[in-house]
Design a protein around this motif. Sequence first.
Motif, PDB file in Angstrom:
ATOM      1  N   GLY A  87       0.777  -1.312  -0.197  1.00  0.00           N
ATOM      2  CA  GLY A  87       0.105  -0.091  -0.033  1.00  0.00           C
ATOM      3  C   GLY A  87       1.010   1.305  -0.098  1.00  0.00           C
ATOM      4  O   GLY A  87       1.972   1.266  -0.140  1.00  0.00           O
TER       5      GLY A  87
ATOM      6  N   GLY B  25      -6.407   1.710  -0.594  1.00  0.00           N
ATOM      7  CA  GLY B  25      -5.170   1.789  -0.936  1.00  0.00           C
ATOM      8  C   GLY B  25      -3.838   2.089   0.025  1.00  0.00           C
ATOM      9  O   GLY B  25      -2.690   2.001  -0.716  1.00  0.00           O
ATOM     10  N   GLY B  26      -4.618   2.265   0.977  1.00  0.00           N
ATOM     11  CA  GLY B  26      -3.235   2.862   2.069  1.00  0.00           C
ATOM     12  C   GLY B  26      -3.964   3.769   3.109  1.00  0.00           C
ATOM     13  O   GLY B  26      -5.035   3.822   3.301  1.00  0.00           O
TER      14      GLY B  26
END
Length: 319
Positions: A26, A75-76
């Motif tokens: 990520g 995604g992070g």
Amino acid sequence: MSDSDTAPEAAPETAAEPGAPASSEGRSGFVTFVGRPNVGKSTLTNALVGEKVAITSDKPQTTRRAIRGILNRPGGQLVIVDTPGLHKPRTLLGQRLNDLVEQVLGDVDVIGFCVPATEKVGPGDRRIAESLSGYGRAKKVAIVTKTDAATREQITERLMEVDQLREDWAAVIPLSALTRDQLDVLSDELLALMPAGPALYPEGVVTDESTEDRIAEIIREAALDGVRDELPHSIAVVVQEVEPREDSDLTDVFADIVVERDSQKGIIIGHKGSRLRDVGARARAQIEPLLGTKVFLKLHVRIAKEWQRDPKQLGRLGF
């Protein structure tokens, strides 16, 4: 804000604790929003985090510390550092707030430059945009805020003005924190600009602010409502105690509202204590959900003469 506080650093020294939702696949990193005072930076921070971590007010210089809000995305992780607005300082406090912003700008991965859609780009905006050249490691994104309050023509005009301020914008995004229009676009764009790496905070954490600091800010926000002229700058809050009451579901909270002059103390207290009671009632309504209990809130107004200009007083108040 308590006597023992110091201004937070722009980034934590350690990564997340074991068990955090961390994957090296990520992205994670730090973003801060800059702009003139009252362009909507704290409102934008709260909207992205999805919870109130920074107080908001129509008074300039409401934010006085680097407050971190954490946003987890598929995604992070984004760590949003809310900072004071850059301004021409008139007091030692003002200078220290500007110094704090400078420190944060030197440490973050992305800088979001905010301009409200409802106001033409002016000299202050241009000065701040030009100053971003001093932070070469950070990528820059331009954000046109408050689109819900602007016409289509104003938004188009603002986007063109902002686009011309710098040649290195990674993106130029119009949005409304109030209606949440384009917030996902902004968060996705910011995350794409972050370095690859694990999450920096465990899942479920929305801010690294202490409970006492959050309570102090809630009280200060309530005290700011309706005051005028120079008084907002003169208000500080120190939480003295947060203690569950024995054999009761109540939590006792004792706090000082600090002002600079006798006349200001009278304004905060109001006629026969009416304004202070109102401040307490509004603050308690936000403190109770934060603590998860009923709260007995005792507020005391005290004077610290010219504390904004006194290094020792500033230190005691956490600046």
